[in-house]
Design a protein around this motif. Sequence first.
Motif, PDB file in Angstrom:
ATOM      1  N   MET A 145     -11.727  -4.284 -48.017  1.00 21.17           N
ATOM      2  CA  MET A 145     -11.658  -4.504 -46.567  1.00 21.17           C
ATOM      3  C   MET A 145     -12.992  -4.195 -45.910  1.00 21.17           C
ATOM      4  SD  MET A 145      -8.063  -3.268 -44.989  1.00 21.17           S
ATOM      5  CE  MET A 145      -8.040  -1.650 -45.633  1.00 21.17           C
ATOM      6  N   GLN A 146     -13.630  -3.143 -46.394  1.00 16.96           N
ATOM      7  CA  GLN A 146     -14.911  -2.749 -45.805  1.00 16.96           C
ATOM      8  C   GLN A 146     -15.969  -3.816 -46.006  1.00 16.96           C
ATOM      9  OE1 GLN A 146     -15.666   1.032 -47.614  1.00 16.96           O
ATOM     10  NE2 GLN A 146     -14.163   2.097 -46.334  1.00 16.96           N
ATOM     11  N   GLU A 147     -15.728  -4.675 -46.991  1.00 16.81           N
ATOM     12  CA  GLU A 147     -16.664  -5.778 -47.231  1.00 16.81           C
ATOM     13  C   GLU A 147     -16.236  -7.034 -46.498  1.00 16.81           C
ATOM     14  OE1 GLU A 147     -19.570  -5.531 -48.687  1.00 16.81           O
ATOM     15  OE2 GLU A 147     -19.174  -3.397 -49.030  1.00 16.81           O
ATOM     16  N   GLY A 148     -15.211  -6.929 -45.664  1.00 14.86           N
ATOM     17  CA  GLY A 148     -14.808  -8.069 -44.860  1.00 14.86           C
ATOM     18  C   GLY A 148     -13.886  -9.046 -45.561  1.00 14.86           C
ATOM     19  N   VAL A 149     -13.206  -8.595 -46.576  1.00 14.90           N
ATOM     20  CA  VAL A 149     -12.258  -9.467 -47.278  1.00 14.90           C
ATOM     21  C   VAL A 149     -10.871  -8.861 -47.127  1.00 14.90           C
ATOM     22  CG1 VAL A 149     -11.541 -10.380 -49.532  1.00 14.90           C
ATOM     23  CG2 VAL A 149     -13.978 -10.251 -48.940  1.00 14.90           C
ATOM     24  N   GLU A 150      -9.892  -9.704 -46.837  1.00 15.64           N
ATOM     25  CA  GLU A 150      -8.540  -9.165 -46.697  1.00 15.64           C
ATOM     26  C   GLU A 150      -7.896  -8.993 -48.076  1.00 15.64           C
ATOM     27  OE1 GLU A 150      -5.551 -10.157 -43.473  1.00 15.64           O
ATOM     28  OE2 GLU A 150      -4.656 -11.139 -45.203  1.00 15.64           O
ATOM     29  N   PRO A 151      -7.444  -7.794 -48.380  1.00 16.02           N
ATOM     30  CA  PRO A 151      -6.848  -7.582 -49.701  1.00 16.02           C
ATOM     31  C   PRO A 151      -5.336  -7.848 -49.732  1.00 16.02           C
ATOM     32  CG  PRO A 151      -7.137  -5.481 -48.605  1.00 16.02           C
ATOM     33  CD  PRO A 151      -7.574  -6.539 -47.624  1.00 16.02           C
ATOM     34  N   VAL A 152      -4.871  -8.212 -50.907  1.00 14.15           N
ATOM     35  CA  VAL A 152      -3.436  -8.225 -51.191  1.00 14.15           C
ATOM     36  C   VAL A 152      -3.237  -7.126 -52.217  1.00 14.15           C
ATOM     37  CG1 VAL A 152      -1.482  -9.518 -52.128  1.00 14.15           C
ATOM     38  CG2 VAL A 152      -3.270 -10.716 -50.835  1.00 14.15           C
ATOM     39  N   ILE A 153      -2.568  -6.070 -51.794  1.00  9.13           N
ATOM     40  CA  ILE A 153      -2.353  -4.958 -52.718  1.00  9.13           C
ATOM     41  C   ILE A 153      -1.254  -5.326 -53.701  1.00  9.13           C
ATOM     42  CG2 ILE A 153      -1.508  -2.570 -52.816  1.00  9.13           C
ATOM     43  CD1 ILE A 153      -4.386  -3.121 -51.752  1.00  9.13           C
ATOM     44  N   GLN A 154      -1.459  -4.979 -54.932  1.00 11.46           N
ATOM     45  CA  GLN A 154      -0.380  -5.183 -55.909  1.00 11.46           C
ATOM     46  C   GLN A 154       0.279  -3.836 -56.190  1.00 11.46           C
ATOM     47  OE1 GLN A 154      -2.200  -9.137 -58.070  1.00 11.46           O
ATOM     48  NE2 GLN A 154      -1.626  -7.404 -59.368  1.00 11.46           N
ATOM     49  N   MET A 155       1.586  -3.872 -56.327  1.00 13.39           N
ATOM     50  CA  MET A 155       2.331  -2.651 -56.615  1.00 13.39           C
ATOM     51  C   MET A 155       3.321  -2.940 -57.740  1.00 13.39           C
ATOM     52  SD  MET A 155       3.123   0.518 -56.005  1.00 13.39           S
ATOM     53  CE  MET A 155       2.306   0.948 -54.475  1.00 13.39           C
ATOM     54  N   THR A 156       3.196  -2.172 -58.816  1.00 12.05           N
ATOM     55  CA  THR A 156       4.128  -2.381 -59.930  1.00 12.05           C
ATOM     56  C   THR A 156       5.148  -1.248 -59.995  1.00 12.05           C
ATOM     57  OG1 THR A 156       2.897  -1.125 -61.568  1.00 12.05           O
ATOM     58  CG2 THR A 156       2.265  -3.418 -61.281  1.00 12.05           C
ATOM     59  N   CYS A 157       6.222  -1.496 -60.717  1.00 14.19           N
ATOM     60  CA  CYS A 157       7.301  -0.512 -60.874  1.00 14.19           C
ATOM     61  C   CYS A 157       7.120   0.322 -62.128  1.00 14.19           C
ATOM     62  CB  CYS A 157       8.647  -1.219 -60.949  1.00 14.19           C
ATOM     63  SG  CYS A 157       8.995  -2.205 -59.490  1.00 14.19           S
ATOM     64  N   ARG A 158       6.072   0.031 -62.872  1.00 13.69           N
ATOM     65  CA  ARG A 158       5.907   0.682 -64.157  1.00 13.69           C
ATOM     66  C   ARG A 158       5.552   2.161 -64.023  1.00 13.69           C
ATOM     67  NH1 ARG A 158       1.532  -2.052 -65.931  1.00 13.69           N
ATOM     68  NH2 ARG A 158       0.349  -0.588 -64.687  1.00 13.69           N
ATOM     69  N   ASP A 159       4.703   2.455 -63.027  1.00 14.53           N
ATOM     70  CA  ASP A 159       4.107   3.791 -63.009  1.00 14.53           C
ATOM     71  C   ASP A 159       4.662   4.721 -61.928  1.00 14.53           C
ATOM     72  OD1 ASP A 159       2.409   2.643 -64.925  1.00 14.53           O
ATOM     73  OD2 ASP A 159       1.105   1.894 -63.341  1.00 14.53           O
ATOM     74  N   ARG A 160       5.455   4.181 -61.038  1.00 16.00           N
ATOM     75  CA  ARG A 160       5.911   5.024 -59.914  1.00 16.00           C
ATOM     76  C   ARG A 160       7.407   4.840 -59.721  1.00 16.00           C
ATOM     77  NH1 ARG A 160       1.673   2.008 -58.635  1.00 16.00           N
ATOM     78  NH2 ARG A 160      -0.246   2.885 -57.775  1.00 16.00           N
ATOM     79  N   ASN A 161       8.050   5.934 -59.349  1.00 15.16           N
ATOM     80  CA  ASN A 161       9.448   5.796 -58.961  1.00 15.16           C
ATOM     81  C   ASN A 161       9.516   5.456 -57.479  1.00 15.16           C
ATOM     82  OD1 ASN A 161       9.029   8.140 -57.588  1.00 15.16           O
ATOM     83  ND2 ASN A 161      10.297   9.414 -58.922  1.00 15.16           N
ATOM     84  N   ARG A 162      10.712   5.340 -56.949  1.00 15.53           N
ATOM     85  CA  ARG A 162      10.853   4.877 -55.566  1.00 15.53           C
ATOM     86  C   ARG A 162      10.202   5.838 -54.571  1.00 15.53           C
ATOM     87  NH1 ARG A 162      17.341   4.769 -55.984  1.00 15.53           N
ATOM     88  NH2 ARG A 162      16.775   4.285 -58.116  1.00 15.53           N
ATOM     89  N   ILE A 163      10.114   7.098 -54.945  1.00 14.98           N
ATOM     90  CA  ILE A 163       9.496   8.073 -54.033  1.00 14.98           C
ATOM     91  C   ILE A 163       7.995   7.810 -53.940  1.00 14.98           C
ATOM     92  CG2 ILE A 163       9.060  10.528 -53.646  1.00 14.98           C
ATOM     93  CD1 ILE A 163      11.623  11.093 -55.293  1.00 14.98           C
ATOM     94  N   ALA A 164       7.361   7.694 -55.111  1.00 16.21           N
ATOM     95  CA  ALA A 164       5.911   7.486 -55.136  1.00 16.21           C
ATOM     96  C   ALA A 164       5.552   6.149 -54.507  1.00 16.21           C
ATOM     97  CB  ALA A 164       5.404   7.551 -56.567  1.00 16.21           C
ATOM     98  N   ILE A 165       6.354   5.148 -54.787  1.00  9.07           N
ATOM     99  CA  ILE A 165       6.024   3.819 -54.245  1.00  9.07           C
ATOM    100  C   ILE A 165       6.063   3.844 -52.718  1.00  9.07           C
ATOM    101  CG2 ILE A 165       6.785   1.430 -54.076  1.00  9.07           C
ATOM    102  CD1 ILE A 165       7.784   1.607 -56.944  1.00  9.07           C
TER     103      ILE A 165
END
Lengths: 226, 878
Positions: free
Chosen positions: B72-92
Motif C-alpha cells: 500500500m505504501q508503494e501505491g498499490v492496492e493489496p488483496v490479502i490472502q488468508m488461509t485456514c491452515r495456520d490459524r484457528n477462528r480466533i487468530a483469523i
Amino acid sequence: MIIAERKPIKRILQMIEPFERIAVIGCRGCVAICSAGGDREVEILAAALRLARKRQGRPLKTVEDTFVRQCDPEYLTPLGELKEKVEAVVSLACGVGVNLAADLFPDLKIYPGVDTSFYGANPALGEWEEKCRGCGDCIIDFTGGLCPIARCAKNLLNGPCGGSQNGKCEIRPEVPCVWHQIYERLKARGELEKLSQIFPAKNWIPAGHGGPRERKRPDLQMNSQK
Amino acid sequence: MSNEKYRSHLERVLREGHFAVTCEIGPPKSADGDVVRQKARLIRGFVDAANITDCQTAIVRMSSIASGVLVMQEGVEPVIQMTCRDRNRIAIQADLLGAAALGIKNLLCLTGDHQKFGNHPEAKGVFDLDSIQLLDMVRRMRDEKRFQCGEEIKGKTVEFFLGAAANPFADPFEFRVHRLAKKVAAGAQFIQTQIVYNLERFRKFMEMARDLGLTEKVYILAGITPPKSFGMARYMKYFVPGLDVPDEILKRLKDAKDKREEGIQIAVEIIEQVREIPGIAGVHIMAIEWEEAVPEIVKRAGLHPRPLAEEVKVEVPRPAPEIIPERPEVEEEVPEAPPKVEVPAEALKEIFGSLRSSMEALRDGINLLHEGLASLERALLGGPAERPVPPEIKPEERPVVKPEAPAVSKEEEERAQKVADLLSAAKAAREAGELAKAEALYRQVLELEAENEIAKSALAEIEKERLVEELLKEAEKKLKEEDLDGAEAAYQKVLELYPQKTEAVKGLEKVKELKAARAEKKPEEEKPAVEERPAAEVKAPEVADILVFAELSKEYRPVSERAAGIPEDVYKEPGTAYIREVTIGEGEKAITIGGTNVLPFHLFEGEMKNPPHVAMEVLDVKPEDWPEALAKYFADVFDDPGAWAKKCVEVYGAEAINVYLVGTDPNFLDLGPEHAAKVVEKVAKAVDVPLVIWGSGSAEKDVEVLREVANVLGAKNVMIGPVVDTNHRALGATAMGYGYSLIASSPIDVNLAKQLNILLENVGVPLDKIAMDPSVGALGYGLEYTYSVMERIRLAALYAQDEKLQVPFVINVGREVWKTKEAGLPSDDMLGDQEVRGIALEAITALALLLAGGDFLIMRHPKAIEVTKRVIDGLMAQ
C-alpha cells in the motif's frame, strides 16, 4: 477398533534400561486384533528384549501375561501382585490401558510398548485404515457414511478442495479423496442437495478441544440411588 | 468522485464494468521489506490490485498482512490472502481486525495448501475452518457485525471486498461449479481461478457457472501464468495436477528463440481468449517469481492504462509522506527498462515446492505401478520380464526439470526439446496403434532421460498391451485346437490385466458354452490325459508335465527389512561352531556337504557354505515293492544297475548315486558279496558322480559285503555305510584303509549318535570322514520324532560346542517314504492319484528334514527330487 503399533525395540530397551525383572503385559482387546499387543506379540517382544539384554551382558527376566482388557479396572487387578515380583511393566495395551494402570497403581512403573495410532478398520490382512477420529459430533449422515474429519487431510466440511484429482488426494497418490467419494455416493443416491448447504463451522469441544472427555450414565452407575 | 459505495478500488473497477487485472506478489522468506516494495513498484499502474500470498505452498514467508501494508505504501492496492491452515477462528478474526485497521480492503479466503508440501511438513495443520466457513465468518463480521461466536462487534468492523479461489481443473469436475456456488452463497464477491491453459475445460466450466446464474452474482477473474521457459511449461503439464498445457503451447515454447518473449505472448493470447468468454470479469496474472513480466503482458493485452488508475487511493493510517499514487511518466519507463530486481536465487526453488512434491507423488505412483506390473509379468510369464534397467541415478540428477535452476544450459534445453519431440511422436505412434514404433521412441527417451516417468509408464503400458495381444492370440489358437482349459486360462490372464477387455469376456463366454456342450456330449472324456499316460508310456514318462510347480521367487528381501524395526543384534544368533565339511566324489562332480554355522537356511545370521545335496537311489536287484507310480520311471533299467545309475544322472540330473545293496540282506535274497561288488563296479563304471554304498543294514553281513565292494572299488572317494556300534571297528578300518567316508547310523537318539561318533574317532576315523544317519521316519511314520532329534543334535553342535556332533546328516528319505502303505495304495477318490500322493509324501518328508538340518538326502522319485531342489534353490537365494 483402536489401532496400535509396537514401539521400536530400542525405545523400549531404553525405558527398561535400569531393570532386571520386568513384566510384559498384553491386552486381548483391540491391540490383539490388530496384531500389536496380544499374546503372540507379548511373547515376541519379551523374547526380543531378553535376547537383546543377554547380548548386552545384562540378562533380563521377564514375566509374560495378557489380560482380557486393560481398560477395565477389574482386569487389571493382577498388576497389584505383579508389582511385588517385577520392577517395571511394559504394557502392550493402547494408551488407555497404560493410563488406567498408572492411575490405579501409582507406585508401579508402567511403560508403553506400543504407539496408539488411530481408530481404524481392517480391510485386508495386514492393513488398517483410519475411519473415525472420535470427534464426538458425527455428521456422516450428511456425507453418505464417509467421514471427512478422519479421512480428509484438511478435515474439510465443505470439500473437495482443489487438490482432488482423479478421485485421489494430493497428499499421497494412494489416498482416495473422501470428498470425491462422498460426491459420487450422494450423486448415485440422488442426494446431492445435501452438499449444497454450507456446513457451519464445527464445534470442536466434543472432539476433545474442551479438555479430557468423559461420559457418565447415572443409570448404570453403582450407588446411584439418588 | 465518491468511493463510499465501494469497499475497494478493485470492487469499483469490477462494478463499473471494467475488465479487471490483478496479479500476485510473493513475500520474501525474510524480514526484508524492500523486496516487497520493489515488487510493488514494478507492477504499480498496471494492475488494479495485487494479491499478497499467505505462506504459499506452506512455506514460511513474511506475513500477508504486513506485506500488504508495504505494498500500500508503494501505491498499490493489496488483496490479502488468508488461509485456514495456520490459524484457528480466533487468530483469523484477530488478524483480520488488525488488517482492516491498517487499511486493507480486499480479502481472498482460502483453505490453504496442506502443510505437507511446505518447509514444515511436521507442523500441526489447524483447519479449524475451511475456506467456505471462513468466507461465511468474514461476511457476517462485516455485514452482521458479529464475531463467529455470535457476539456483537462494537464499533468499527472489517469492510473487506471478499474473494475466493476456484479450481475448474480439479475433480469431480461437475461439482466444481456447485462448490463455487457455495462460496458465493458464503460471501464471495470475486473469484480468482486456477491457471487456465486448458481453455476448453475452462469454457465448459464457465458455461456451467452461467447456467447456475453465478456470473450474475460474482466477478470471475481467470488465472493466467506466463510460462517462463519450455521446461516450466512441460513441468506444469506433466507434474501439476489439473494443469493441462496443450501440446501446441509446448511446441511454441520449444521452437521459440526467446522463450520469455514467447511465454509473454502466450499469456497475452490466453487473456485475449478468456476475455471472449461470457462472464469473465478480469484476469489474475500469476507471474511466478517473474513480476517484471506483468507490465508487458498487461500492455500487450491492451489492458494498459488501467481505468481509474488515477483514482487509486491507498489509505494508509499513517501515510508515508512521499506516496504519490500516479506518476505516469515514470511508469512508462518501467517496461522499457525493468528495474533489476534482485530475485533471490532460492525464491524460485520454493515457489516450485508444491510442484515438486506433486511430481514426487506422481513418481511414487508410477514406481508402484512398475512394481505391480513387474510382479504381474513374473507371475504370468514365470520369469522376470525383460525390462530396461534404469541406470542408477544420483539424487541430484533426478528431476527431469530443474525448476530451481532457471538458467538451463543449452545442452539441457536441447535435450529437453528432443525428449519432448520424441514423446509426442511416441504418443502419436501409440494412438495410431504402432506399438513397436512407440516403444522404440519411448526407449530413446529413456536413453536421454533415464528417469522420464512418462516414457517409463508408457513402456510399461505398452508391454502390458502386447502381453494382452499375445494372450488373446494364444487363447484363440487354443480355442481352435479345442483346448478349452488353455483358452480359458489365457482369457482369464487377460482379464487380470484389463478387467473390462471385451474380447476376453466374450471369449470366456464362448469357452463356457463349448464346455457345457462338451460335458453333455461325452462326460467320460473329462480326464483322459492323466489316466492314459502311464499305460501308454512303458518308457519313462515325462516328469515335467505332472504336478507343475511354479518357480519359487528368488528375490530376496533381507530379514532386516522384514523384521520391522527390530535391531539386528536382537534376532541374529549365529552358531559358535561350524558343521564339518565332508567331500565325496572326485573332480568336478565332487560334492561337499556340511559347512554351516547356522540353523538350516538362516542365511541372514550366518553362512551355509554348501547347499544341501540330493542323491538318487539305485538298487542292486529289481525292486519288488515299488509302487507303479515310482517303478515306471526305472522299469526299463531295473535289470542293470549301471544303466539305472546312468539314467538317474543323464535323464534326471542326479548329482550323486546311492547304491542300496538290499539284495544282500540275509532276510531277503541273501546274495553274496561278489554280487554286491559286481553291482557297484557296474555303477562306478557307468557314472562319474559321487557314490554312496549302502549295505543291507545287517551289521555282520555288511562288513563282508562292504569289504568286498572296497576290494573291487579300490581307493575311491565314496561314502559307505551304515556303520552301527557293533560293526564300527571293522567298517571303520575298511573306511580308513581305502579313505572312504562313513555313514554312522544310530537309532534316533542324540546320545547314541554322539557315542557312535566317539567310537569311530577312537578307532581312528577322523570326524570329517563321518556323516550321521539319525534314522528317519517318513511323513506319518514318526517324522516329527526324527525332526526333533535332528534339531537337538544340530543345536548341540552349533550352540553348545558339542564337537562330536559337528558332522553333517545323511538322510534316506526315499526308502522310508516309498515303503509306506499310503505311497502304494492305488488311486482312489479319497486318497487321490497314487503318483501325486507319493511325490507329495516324499517331497514333504524331504523338506521337513531339510529344515531339521538334513545336508545330504537320498531320494527316489524324479519329480519329488525336482521339487526339493527347487525349494533348496529358493531358500538358498539371497
